[in-house]
Every structure is written in C-alpha cells, then in structure tokens.
Design a protein around this motif. Structure first.
Motif, PDB file in Angstrom:
ATOM      1  N   THR A 243      15.792  -6.886   9.975  1.00  0.00           N
ATOM      2  CA  THR A 243      15.906  -6.296   8.821  1.00  0.00           C
ATOM      3  C   THR A 243      14.769  -5.315   8.867  1.00  0.00           C
ATOM      4  O   THR A 243      13.698  -5.379   8.934  1.00  0.00           O
ATOM      5  N   LEU A 244      15.463  -4.030   8.585  1.00  0.00           N
ATOM      6  CA  LEU A 244      14.508  -2.777   8.320  1.00  0.00           C
ATOM      7  C   LEU A 244      15.118  -2.004   7.269  1.00  0.00           C
ATOM      8  O   LEU A 244      16.095  -1.663   6.966  1.00  0.00           O
ATOM      9  N   ARG A 245      14.002  -1.402   6.283  1.00  0.00           N
ATOM     10  CA  ARG A 245      14.185  -0.755   5.148  1.00  0.00           C
ATOM     11  C   ARG A 245      13.456   0.630   5.392  1.00  0.00           C
ATOM     12  O   ARG A 245      12.328   0.655   5.835  1.00  0.00           O
ATOM     13  N   HIS A 246      14.196   1.748   5.234  1.00  0.00           N
ATOM     14  CA  HIS A 246      13.649   3.063   5.165  1.00  0.00           C
ATOM     15  C   HIS A 246      13.620   3.515   3.756  1.00  0.00           C
ATOM     16  O   HIS A 246      14.723   3.818   3.158  1.00  0.00           O
ATOM     17  N   ASN A 247      12.497   3.690   3.300  1.00  0.00           N
ATOM     18  CA  ASN A 247      12.226   4.048   1.938  1.00  0.00           C
ATOM     19  C   ASN A 247      12.809   3.355   1.133  1.00  0.00           C
ATOM     20  O   ASN A 247      13.322   3.848  -0.175  1.00  0.00           O
ATOM     21  N   GLY A 248      12.885   1.929   1.139  1.00  0.00           N
ATOM     22  CA  GLY A 248      13.415   1.077   0.176  1.00  0.00           C
ATOM     23  C   GLY A 248      14.800   0.803   0.638  1.00  0.00           C
ATOM     24  O   GLY A 248      15.380  -0.252  -0.052  1.00  0.00           O
ATOM     25  N   VAL A 249      15.771   1.550   1.415  1.00  0.00           N
ATOM     26  CA  VAL A 249      17.005   1.199   1.736  1.00  0.00           C
ATOM     27  C   VAL A 249      17.210   0.637   3.011  1.00  0.00           C
ATOM     28  O   VAL A 249      16.660   0.832   4.013  1.00  0.00           O
ATOM     29  N   VAL A 250      17.938  -0.647   2.828  1.00  0.00           N
ATOM     30  CA  VAL A 250      18.254  -1.290   4.117  1.00  0.00           C
ATOM     31  C   VAL A 250      19.125  -0.694   4.938  1.00  0.00           C
ATOM     32  O   VAL A 250      20.158  -0.272   4.638  1.00  0.00           O
ATOM     33  N   ARG A 251      18.606  -0.550   6.156  1.00  0.00           N
ATOM     34  CA  ARG A 251      19.213   0.362   7.060  1.00  0.00           C
ATOM     35  C   ARG A 251      19.606  -0.544   8.188  1.00  0.00           C
ATOM     36  O   ARG A 251      20.902  -0.401   8.891  1.00  0.00           O
ATOM     37  N   GLN A 252      18.844  -1.594   8.807  1.00  0.00           N
ATOM     38  CA  GLN A 252      19.216  -2.356   9.777  1.00  0.00           C
ATOM     39  C   GLN A 252      19.267  -4.060   9.240  1.00  0.00           C
ATOM     40  O   GLN A 252      18.284  -4.157   8.467  1.00  0.00           O
ATOM     41  N   ASP A 253      20.116  -4.567   9.330  1.00  0.00           N
ATOM     42  CA  ASP A 253      20.359  -5.981   8.836  1.00  0.00           C
ATOM     43  C   ASP A 253      21.359  -6.627   9.602  1.00  0.00           C
ATOM     44  O   ASP A 253      22.542  -6.608   9.734  1.00  0.00           O
ATOM     45  N   GLU A 254      20.693  -7.477  10.754  1.00  0.00           N
ATOM     46  CA  GLU A 254      21.752  -7.921  11.729  1.00  0.00           C
ATOM     47  C   GLU A 254      21.168  -9.208  12.522  1.00  0.00           C
ATOM     48  O   GLU A 254      19.818  -9.138  12.513  1.00  0.00           O
ATOM     49  N   LEU A 298      13.079   9.948  10.311  1.00  0.00           N
ATOM     50  CA  LEU A 298      11.964   9.937   9.676  1.00  0.00           C
ATOM     51  C   LEU A 298      11.335  11.128   9.593  1.00  0.00           C
ATOM     52  O   LEU A 298      11.478  12.235  10.361  1.00  0.00           O
ATOM     53  N   ALA A 299      10.518  11.161   8.491  1.00  0.00           N
ATOM     54  CA  ALA A 299       9.756  12.596   8.078  1.00  0.00           C
ATOM     55  C   ALA A 299       8.411  11.829   7.390  1.00  0.00           C
ATOM     56  O   ALA A 299       8.165  11.064   6.966  1.00  0.00           O
ATOM     57  N   PRO A 300       7.367  12.881   7.689  1.00  0.00           N
ATOM     58  CA  PRO A 300       6.102  12.389   6.856  1.00  0.00           C
ATOM     59  C   PRO A 300       6.360  12.063   5.424  1.00  0.00           C
ATOM     60  O   PRO A 300       7.099  12.774   4.727  1.00  0.00           O
ATOM     61  N   GLY A 301       5.538  11.025   5.124  1.00  0.00           N
ATOM     62  CA  GLY A 301       5.705  10.498   3.690  1.00  0.00           C
ATOM     63  C   GLY A 301       6.852   9.209   3.928  1.00  0.00           C
ATOM     64  O   GLY A 301       6.751   8.702   2.737  1.00  0.00           O
ATOM     65  N   ASP A 302       7.551   9.211   4.495  1.00  0.00           N
ATOM     66  CA  ASP A 302       8.713   8.028   4.720  1.00  0.00           C
ATOM     67  C   ASP A 302       7.842   6.865   4.985  1.00  0.00           C
ATOM     68  O   ASP A 302       6.581   6.773   5.714  1.00  0.00           O
ATOM     69  N   VAL A 303       8.422   5.631   4.671  1.00  0.00           N
ATOM     70  CA  VAL A 303       7.928   4.443   4.680  1.00  0.00           C
ATOM     71  C   VAL A 303       9.044   3.493   5.434  1.00  0.00           C
ATOM     72  O   VAL A 303       9.984   3.468   5.069  1.00  0.00           O
ATOM     73  N   MET A 304       8.442   2.771   6.540  1.00  0.00           N
ATOM     74  CA  MET A 304       9.383   1.529   7.006  1.00  0.00           C
ATOM     75  C   MET A 304       8.692   0.248   6.848  1.00  0.00           C
ATOM     76  O   MET A 304       7.834   0.136   7.136  1.00  0.00           O
ATOM     77  N   GLU A 305       9.756  -0.487   6.444  1.00  0.00           N
ATOM     78  CA  GLU A 305       9.262  -1.799   6.188  1.00  0.00           C
ATOM     79  C   GLU A 305      10.079  -2.841   6.970  1.00  0.00           C
ATOM     80  O   GLU A 305      11.370  -2.724   6.770  1.00  0.00           O
ATOM     81  N   ALA A 306       9.756  -3.736   7.619  1.00  0.00           N
ATOM     82  CA  ALA A 306      10.481  -4.292   8.852  1.00  0.00           C
ATOM     83  C   ALA A 306      10.161  -6.002   8.693  1.00  0.00           C
ATOM     84  O   ALA A 306       8.951  -6.359   8.523  1.00  0.00           O
ATOM     85  N   GLU A 307      11.318  -6.598   8.944  1.00  0.00           N
ATOM     86  CA  GLU A 307      10.559  -8.149   9.239  1.00  0.00           C
ATOM     87  C   GLU A 307      11.872  -8.899  10.223  1.00  0.00           C
ATOM     88  O   GLU A 307      12.957  -8.329  10.347  1.00  0.00           O
TER      89      GLU A 307
END
Length: 325
Positions: A243-254, A298-307
């Motif tokens: 699972t990966l979230r980009h700026n809080g939005v789930v983008r990968q979930d598999e 991705l752009a400066p200021g973005d945040v990726m959260e992954a697990e």
C-alpha cells in the motif's frame, strides 16, 4: 523518522541505526527496543553471510537482557542493509502490465478499450505459461533510509513511485532450482523504486531502448527498510498487502498474489545468470497504481507513505535536489 514507530512481524527484526553520537550500527529490533549487535557483527550484511547460524544466535539474543539496548524512538532508522547487488524485476504484476499494454493498444493501434484489455489479458496469460521474468540491475548508491527526504532532480518531470516487496538473500547459490529457492531467502524488506518516466527513453538512441541508469538510479531513488524481517516470520510472502499513499491518497493497494512470476521463479531465473550471495537484494516488481496510471507525479513538498504487511512503514518527503546545476 515518522511520529509512529514502525512495527514488524514476528518476535524480532534486523536493522541499521544511528544514535545521536557514534556511527551506524546493526541492531536487533524487538518491538520498541533495539539491541546493538556491533559486539557480534559489523553490519547486517555480515549477519546474512552465515544466516542459518546467525538466526539461531539472534533468537537467543532477543531474550537476553545483556548487551547494549536502546529505545527505538531515540534512534535514526537507516536502510537496513548495504547489498552486494540489487536485482530488480520489471513488469511482474499482472494488473499493472495489463493496464500498460491495453493503453498502448488503444493509443497506438486504435483498438477499442474492450479489445485492448482482452488482448492484454491473453498476452499475460501466455507470458505466465511460457515466458520468463525480466530482471535488471540497480545501483546500491540509490538507496536511502525509509524516512529520508527523496531528492527530485531538475532533469525530468515525471518522477514516479513503485512500491515493491524485496527479499534479501541468505545463502550463496547459482543455478538454483525453483523447488529449493525459498531456502535461499534470509528475509524481506520494503523498497520504493522511484523512476523518472520522461528520462526512461533516450530520443538520441532510440534503437537502444531504455536508460535504466538515468531513470532509476538517482541518489535517494530507492528508499529501503525500515527492517529486514526474517523469512520465518513472514508465513506467506505470496499474499502480503502493498500500500502506498501519495499526499494522503491511496495510489497502490495490491496483494503480492498478483505477481506473474513468484519469488521462487525469480530466484531460479536470476541465479541462472549470476551467483546470488548473502546480502543481495531482489525486488519483485511494482503493482498497479503508479503515478503514470493516475496522471500525477512527484513534486517538491509531496509526501509518500508506504507499508507492506508485517514489514513496517516508510515515509518520505520529496524535495528539489539541492545539488542540481
């Protein structure tokens, strides 16, 4: 590091850490505490070099109050291991590749969406039956820690995420048979294989094809960790959630169930060309949901959260590369 401490499956995991003073050290993680292993091993990679014996020793140390212990929250978490080589699997998730092939069939060949997707599914079915994996090399210099900033180069604009399950080799082997392959796995970790899409193809060298070095190996383009979780504590690596979230939005979930070639097949194929050695990393491919799919990068200021289930979490903020001329 993140405000919430990362967790791990099983009674313990391995990592590399730094205190407020002193250099990096290998550590045995048990929940919220870390035992300094530098009195036994110099690095986590050294632990993997005698993995079977090391695992038994680590089991004992996890229950031994002796030695130097730290609070996890007081340490900087570094990438868990410095690998000998990094082998990366491309186009290894069915839904991801079907999406890519179908889009190409529509845009280039004029197929309808239904025709394009049916054609792509047939191709993937045939590939799974009779094809072989696609593996390329990555640079260990691209690795950064799981909570470090990711530096985005000014050359290129389409910086993309690719969260992947990675395995760490624990025994030396060449021409490894598929039936024996899983016994060569020491453990698992998380890698985010960042790619600059618009630098992937060289317009001046069209006949050569992809430029993996430039597109994938910039400094900090491979956040890795937080931990190496022993394979014995990951009962079914063929069914863990990515699972990966980009700026809080789930983008990968598999689930890793969507892999076209499983871990044993990847090891078998990779070892048919190169000797696998303890500490080598093998990335198993990225599932669907990359930025190219969503039309955002991705752009400066973005945040990726992954697990990944049982392996912990990553959190990487994106910044402009200050060294770019």
């Amino acid at each position: 590091m993140s405000d919430a401490l990362p967790t791990h499956a099983g009674p313990f995991a391995l990592g590399t850490f730094a205190a407020s003073t002193g250099g990096p050290f290998p550590g045995l993680v048990t929940g919220r505490r870390v035992r300094d292993l530098s009195d036994r091993w110099g690095t986590v990679r050294a632990v993997t070099e005698t993995w079977d014996a090391s695992l038994a020793r680590l089991t004992g140390l996890a229950h031994d109050p002796g030695g130097t212990w730290h609070e996890l929250g007081a340490l900087r978490i570094l990438a868990p291991i410095e690998p000998g080589q990094i082998l990366q699997s491309g186009a290894n998730y069915r839904r991801h590749v079907v999406d890519l092939v179908a889009a190409e069939r529509e845009s280039v060949h004029g197929a309808t969406p239904l025709e394009a997707r049916a054609d792509a599914i047939r191709m993937m079915d045939e590939r799974a039956r009779s094809g072989v994996p696609y593996i390329f090399l990555g640079s260990p210099r691209a690795i950064c820690a799981p909570y470090d900033d990711v530096m985005l180069p000014s050359l290129g604009e389409q910086h993309d995420w690719e969260l992947e399950l990675a395995l760490v080799i624990g025994r030396e082997g060449r021409h490894i048979h598929r039936e024996d392959a899983m016994s060569y796995v020491a453990g698992y970790t998380i890698c985010n294989d960042i790619t600059t899409r618009d630098r992937l193809y060289r317009p001046d060298l069209k006949a050569i094809g992809t430029d993996w070095f430039t597109a994938k190996n910039a400094d900090t383009f491979l956040p890795t960790g937080p931990f190496l979780v022993p394979a014995a504590f990951v009962p079914d690596p063929s069914d863990v959630r990515i699972t990966l979230r980009h700026n809080g939005v789930v983008r990968q979930d598999e689930s890793t169930k969507d892999m076209i070639f499983d871990i044993a097949r990847l090891i078998e194929y990779a070892s048919s060309t190169t000797t696998l050695r303890p500490g080598d990393l093998l990335l198993t491919g990225s599932p669907a949901g990359n930025g190219a799919h969503w039309g955002t990068f991705l752009a400066p200021g973005d945040v990726m959260e992954a697990e990944i289930t049982g392996l912990g979490t990553q959190r990487n903020a994106c910044v402009a590369d200050p060294h770019t001329l």
